[in-house]
Design a protein around this motif. Structure first.
Motif, PDB file in Angstrom:
ATOM      1  N   LEU A   1       0.822  -1.206   0.000  1.00  0.00           N
ATOM      2  CA  LEU A   1       0.000   0.000   0.000  1.00  0.00           C
ATOM      3  C   LEU A   1       0.858   1.258   0.000  1.00  0.00           C
ATOM      4  O   LEU A   1       0.521   2.260  -0.641  1.00  0.00           O
ATOM      5  CB  LEU A   1      -0.933  -0.008   1.211  1.00  0.00           C
ATOM      6  CG  LEU A   1      -2.023  -1.100   1.214  1.00  0.00           C
ATOM      7  CD1 LEU A   1      -2.824  -1.035   2.509  1.00  0.00           C
ATOM      8  CD2 LEU A   1      -2.936  -0.933   0.011  1.00  0.00           C
ATOM      9  N   GLU A   2       1.975   1.210   0.726  1.00  0.00           N
ATOM     10  CA  GLU A   2       2.862   2.370   0.771  1.00  0.00           C
ATOM     11  C   GLU A   2       3.467   2.653  -0.599  1.00  0.00           C
ATOM     12  O   GLU A   2       3.554   3.806  -1.032  1.00  0.00           O
ATOM     13  CB  GLU A   2       3.981   2.135   1.796  1.00  0.00           C
ATOM     14  CG  GLU A   2       3.523   2.092   3.249  1.00  0.00           C
ATOM     15  CD  GLU A   2       2.880   0.758   3.613  1.00  0.00           C
ATOM     16  OE1 GLU A   2       2.934  -0.168   2.763  1.00  0.00           O
ATOM     17  OE2 GLU A   2       2.301   0.656   4.717  1.00  0.00           O
ATOM     18  N   LYS A   3       3.859   1.591  -1.297  1.00  0.00           N
ATOM     19  CA  LYS A   3       4.422   1.764  -2.638  1.00  0.00           C
ATOM     20  C   LYS A   3       3.376   2.285  -3.612  1.00  0.00           C
ATOM     21  O   LYS A   3       3.671   3.147  -4.468  1.00  0.00           O
ATOM     22  CB  LYS A   3       4.966   0.419  -3.133  1.00  0.00           C
ATOM     23  CG  LYS A   3       5.630   0.467  -4.499  1.00  0.00           C
ATOM     24  CD  LYS A   3       6.862   1.352  -4.508  1.00  0.00           C
ATOM     25  CE  LYS A   3       7.559   1.309  -5.857  1.00  0.00           C
ATOM     26  NZ  LYS A   3       8.768   2.173  -5.906  1.00  0.00           N
ATOM     27  N   ALA A   4       2.137   1.806  -3.489  1.00  0.00           N
ATOM     28  CA  ALA A   4       1.062   2.263  -4.375  1.00  0.00           C
ATOM     29  C   ALA A   4       0.782   3.756  -4.167  1.00  0.00           C
ATOM     30  O   ALA A   4       0.619   4.503  -5.128  1.00  0.00           O
ATOM     31  CB  ALA A   4      -0.199   1.437  -4.136  1.00  0.00           C
ATOM     32  N   GLU A   5       0.727   4.179  -2.901  1.00  0.00           N
ATOM     33  CA  GLU A   5       0.496   5.594  -2.619  1.00  0.00           C
ATOM     34  C   GLU A   5       1.652   6.463  -3.106  1.00  0.00           C
ATOM     35  O   GLU A   5       1.456   7.581  -3.585  1.00  0.00           O
ATOM     36  CB  GLU A   5       0.282   5.790  -1.118  1.00  0.00           C
ATOM     37  CG  GLU A   5      -0.998   5.166  -0.584  1.00  0.00           C
ATOM     38  CD  GLU A   5      -2.238   5.732  -1.257  1.00  0.00           C
ATOM     39  OE1 GLU A   5      -2.223   6.943  -1.589  1.00  0.00           O
ATOM     40  OE2 GLU A   5      -3.199   4.983  -1.460  1.00  0.00           O
ATOM     41  N   GLN A   6       2.862   5.935  -2.991  1.00  0.00           N
ATOM     42  CA  GLN A   6       4.026   6.670  -3.480  1.00  0.00           C
ATOM     43  C   GLN A   6       3.965   6.850  -4.993  1.00  0.00           C
ATOM     44  O   GLN A   6       4.271   7.935  -5.513  1.00  0.00           O
ATOM     45  CB  GLN A   6       5.308   5.937  -3.082  1.00  0.00           C
ATOM     46  CG  GLN A   6       6.585   6.678  -3.477  1.00  0.00           C
ATOM     47  CD  GLN A   6       7.832   5.908  -3.087  1.00  0.00           C
ATOM     48  OE1 GLN A   6       7.755   4.790  -2.576  1.00  0.00           O
ATOM     49  NE2 GLN A   6       8.995   6.506  -3.308  1.00  0.00           N
ATOM     50  N   LEU A   7       3.548   5.807  -5.725  1.00  0.00           N
ATOM     51  CA  LEU A   7       3.424   5.912  -7.171  1.00  0.00           C
ATOM     52  C   LEU A   7       2.301   6.861  -7.567  1.00  0.00           C
ATOM     53  O   LEU A   7       2.434   7.620  -8.540  1.00  0.00           O
ATOM     54  CB  LEU A   7       3.175   4.529  -7.775  1.00  0.00           C
ATOM     55  CG  LEU A   7       4.352   3.552  -7.737  1.00  0.00           C
ATOM     56  CD1 LEU A   7       3.928   2.181  -8.261  1.00  0.00           C
ATOM     57  CD2 LEU A   7       5.512   4.088  -8.575  1.00  0.00           C
ATOM     58  N   ARG A   8       1.205   6.850  -6.815  1.00  0.00           N
ATOM     59  CA  ARG A   8       0.115   7.774  -7.112  1.00  0.00           C
ATOM     60  C   ARG A   8       0.565   9.222  -6.922  1.00  0.00           C
ATOM     61  O   ARG A   8       0.166  10.112  -7.679  1.00  0.00           O
ATOM     62  CB  ARG A   8      -1.090   7.485  -6.208  1.00  0.00           C
ATOM     63  CG  ARG A   8      -1.844   6.217  -6.571  1.00  0.00           C
ATOM     64  CD  ARG A   8      -3.171   6.116  -5.832  1.00  0.00           C
ATOM     65  NE  ARG A   8      -3.892   4.912  -6.216  1.00  0.00           N
ATOM     66  CZ  ARG A   8      -3.800   3.755  -5.609  1.00  0.00           C
ATOM     67  NH1 ARG A   8      -2.988   3.627  -4.544  1.00  0.00           N
ATOM     68  NH2 ARG A   8      -4.478   2.710  -6.029  1.00  0.00           N
ATOM     69  N   GLU A   9       1.411   9.456  -5.933  1.00  0.00           N
ATOM     70  CA  GLU A   9       1.929  10.801  -5.715  1.00  0.00           C
ATOM     71  C   GLU A   9       2.862  11.208  -6.847  1.00  0.00           C
ATOM     72  O   GLU A   9       2.850  12.371  -7.289  1.00  0.00           O
ATOM     73  CB  GLU A   9       2.665  10.855  -4.377  1.00  0.00           C
ATOM     74  CG  GLU A   9       3.170  12.244  -4.021  1.00  0.00           C
ATOM     75  CD  GLU A   9       3.861  12.264  -2.672  1.00  0.00           C
ATOM     76  OE1 GLU A   9       4.396  13.323  -2.297  1.00  0.00           O
ATOM     77  OE2 GLU A   9       3.857  11.220  -1.982  1.00  0.00           O
ATOM     78  N   ILE A  10       3.651  10.271  -7.342  1.00  0.00           N
ATOM     79  CA  ILE A  10       4.575  10.565  -8.448  1.00  0.00           C
ATOM     80  C   ILE A  10       3.790  10.884  -9.725  1.00  0.00           C
ATOM     81  O   ILE A  10       4.114  11.842 -10.448  1.00  0.00           O
ATOM     82  CB  ILE A  10       5.532   9.377  -8.680  1.00  0.00           C
ATOM     83  CG1 ILE A  10       6.461   9.199  -7.481  1.00  0.00           C
ATOM     84  CG2 ILE A  10       6.350   9.588  -9.959  1.00  0.00           C
ATOM     85  CD1 ILE A  10       7.342   7.972  -7.572  1.00  0.00           C
ATOM     86  N   TYR A  11       2.768  10.106  -9.998  1.00  0.00           N
ATOM     87  CA  TYR A  11       1.971  10.312 -11.209  1.00  0.00           C
ATOM     88  C   TYR A  11       0.932  11.412 -11.058  1.00  0.00           C
ATOM     89  O   TYR A  11       0.252  11.759 -12.032  1.00  0.00           O
ATOM     90  CB  TYR A  11       1.266   9.006 -11.603  1.00  0.00           C
ATOM     91  CG  TYR A  11       2.201   7.910 -12.028  1.00  0.00           C
ATOM     92  CD1 TYR A  11       3.309   8.178 -12.834  1.00  0.00           C
ATOM     93  CD2 TYR A  11       1.990   6.588 -11.640  1.00  0.00           C
ATOM     94  CE1 TYR A  11       4.167   7.171 -13.231  1.00  0.00           C
ATOM     95  CE2 TYR A  11       2.843   5.568 -12.038  1.00  0.00           C
ATOM     96  CZ  TYR A  11       3.937   5.867 -12.831  1.00  0.00           C
ATOM     97  OH  TYR A  11       4.788   4.861 -13.224  1.00  0.00           O
ATOM     98  N   GLY A  12       0.775  11.972  -9.862  1.00  0.00           N
ATOM     99  CA  GLY A  12      -0.201  13.029  -9.645  1.00  0.00           C
ATOM    100  C   GLY A  12      -1.619  12.534  -9.509  1.00  0.00           C
ATOM    101  O   GLY A  12      -2.567  13.321  -9.640  1.00  0.00           O
TER     102      GLY A  12
END
Length: 320
Positions: free
Chosen positions: A45-56
Motif C-alpha cells: 500500500l505504501e508503494k502504491a500511494e508513493q506511485l500515485r503521488e509521483i503520477y499526480g
C-alpha cells in the motif's frame, strides 16, 4: 469566406472546452487507476500511494483537470504511463500504421461505391441492382471480426496466399522497395476487409442520391437535347449527386487516424487503435485523454472542412 472560417474557428474554442471537461469527467468516474490496473501482488500500500503521488493521481479531480488542460494548451499531452514515453511520440509511432490502411481503404471504398451506386440507380430493379443491394446488406450486417477471421481462414490458413497477421515478415529485415512490398503484402487482407465494411453504406448513400437526381427536370431536359447518356449521368447527374457526399468526406478525416480497433486486433496490426484500446484497459489516462482530444479536434476540423467545401462546390450555398 475568410470571416466565416475565422468565426467557426473561434467557435471551436468553447466546444473544445466542453469536450475536454466531459472526457476528463468520464475518465475520473471510471473506478481504479493505473496503479490498481497493474494488479501487482507484490506491491504494498505504501508503494502504491508513493506511485500515485509521483503520477499526480492523489490530487483532487479539479486540480488534475486544470493541470492537464494547461499542459494540453501548450501542446504537452503528458507521458504515457504504459509506454514510458511522451504521448505525442507514442501516437506518432503507431498512428501512421493505421493511416496507411485507412487511406487505401478510403480510396477503394469511395471508388467502388461511386460506380456501384451510379449503375445501381441507373439500372434500378435490375439483376445488377439486386446483387449490389445484397452485397450492401451483407457488408453492413456481418461484423468486422467475423469477416477478418473468415479471410484469414480462407486466404491464409487454407490457401496460404497471405500472412496470418503482422505488418512485416519476422526476421526479413527488408529495406527500401522490398520493405514497401512486404508491408503491402501484409496489409492486403485488412485493407480489403475495411473496404468491404465501408463500401456497403457508401454505395447505399450514392444510390439514393442518384435516384433523386436522375428524376429531376434538368436531367430530362439534358436527355431531350440529345446528349449522350454517359454525359447525362457522369457530367450532370453524378456531379450534383456527389454534393451531399462532401459532408461524409469531412468526417473521414478523424477516421483516417483513429484506427480500426477490432481489425487491428484480428490481424495483429500495430496500429494506434489497438494501443488506444490497451490504454483504456490499463487506465493509461494521459494517452487515453490525449488521443481522444486529438480525435475530437480532427472531427471538428473535418466538420468545418466539409462545410467550406460544400459552399465552394455548390454556388447556391452562401457562407455567412
Amino acid at each position: 469566406m475568410k470571416q466565416y472560417i475565422i468565426r467557426r474557428l473561434l467557435q471551436l474554442i468553447p466546444t473544445m472546452i466542453g469536450i475536454s471537461i466531459i472526457v476528463f469527467a468520464i475518465s475520473a468516474l471510471v473506478p481504479g487507476d493505473f496503479i490498481t490496473a497493474k494488479n501487482s501482488p507484490t506491491m504494498t500500500l505504501e508503494k502504491a500511494e508513493q506511485l500515485r503521488e509521483i503520477y499526480g493521481l492523489d490530487k483532487p479531480v479539479v486540480q488534475r483537470y486544470f493541470t492537464w488542460i494547461g499542459n494540453m494548451i501548450t501542446g504537452n499531452m503528458g507521458d504515457s504511463l504504459q509506454h514510458k514515453q511522451p504521448v505525442t511520440k507514442v501516437v506518432n509511432n503507431y498512428v501512421w500504421n493505421s493511416f496507411v490502411i485507412a487511406f487505401f481503404s478510403l480510396l477503394l471504398s469511395w471508388l467502388i461505391a461511386v460506380f456501384a451506386g451510379v449503375f445501381s440507380a441507373k439500372f434500378q430493379y435490375s439483376l445488377f441492382d439486386k446483387l449490389v443491394t445484397l452485397f450492401i446488406f451483407l457488408c453492413m450486417s456481418l461484423p468486422s471480426f467475423f469477416i477478418g477471421l473468415l479471410f484469414i481462414l480462407i486466404f491464409s490458413i487454407n490457401m496460404g496466399i497471405f500472412p496470418v497477421g503482422g505488418m512485416t515478415t519476422a526476421g526479413l529485415g527488408a529495406v527500401g522497395w522490398e520493405h514497401i512490398k512486404d508491408v503491402a503484402y501484409h496489409m492486403f487482407l485488412p485493407t480489403v476487409v475495411l473496404t468491404m465494411l465501408s463500401t456497403g453504406s457508401l454505395t447505399r448513400y450514392f444510390r439514393t442520391g442518384m435516384l433523386e437526381v436522375i428524376r429531376q427536370d434538368y436531367i430530362r431536359t439534358a436527355r431531350a437535347k440529345g446528349l449522350k447518356e454517359r454525359t447525362v449521368i457522369f457530367k450532370h447527374a453524378l456531379r450534383n449527386a456527389l454534393l451531399p457526399a462532401i459532408t461524409l468526406l469531412g468526417f473521414e478525416l478523424p477516421a483516417l487516424f483513429s484506427g480500426a480497433i477490432i481489425l487491428e486486433k484480428v490481424f495483429i496490426w500495430p496500429g494506434v487503435g489497438q494501443v488506444y484500446l490497451e490504454s483504456i484497459s490499463v487506465r493509461d489516462y494521459p494517452f487515453m485523454l490525449g488521443f481522444t482530444i486529438f480525435l475530437a479536434v480532427l472531427t471538428l476540423l473535418g466538420n468545418l472542412l466539409s462545410d467550406v467545401l460544400y459552399g465552394v462546390a455548390d454556388p447556391r450555398i452562401r457562407l455567412k
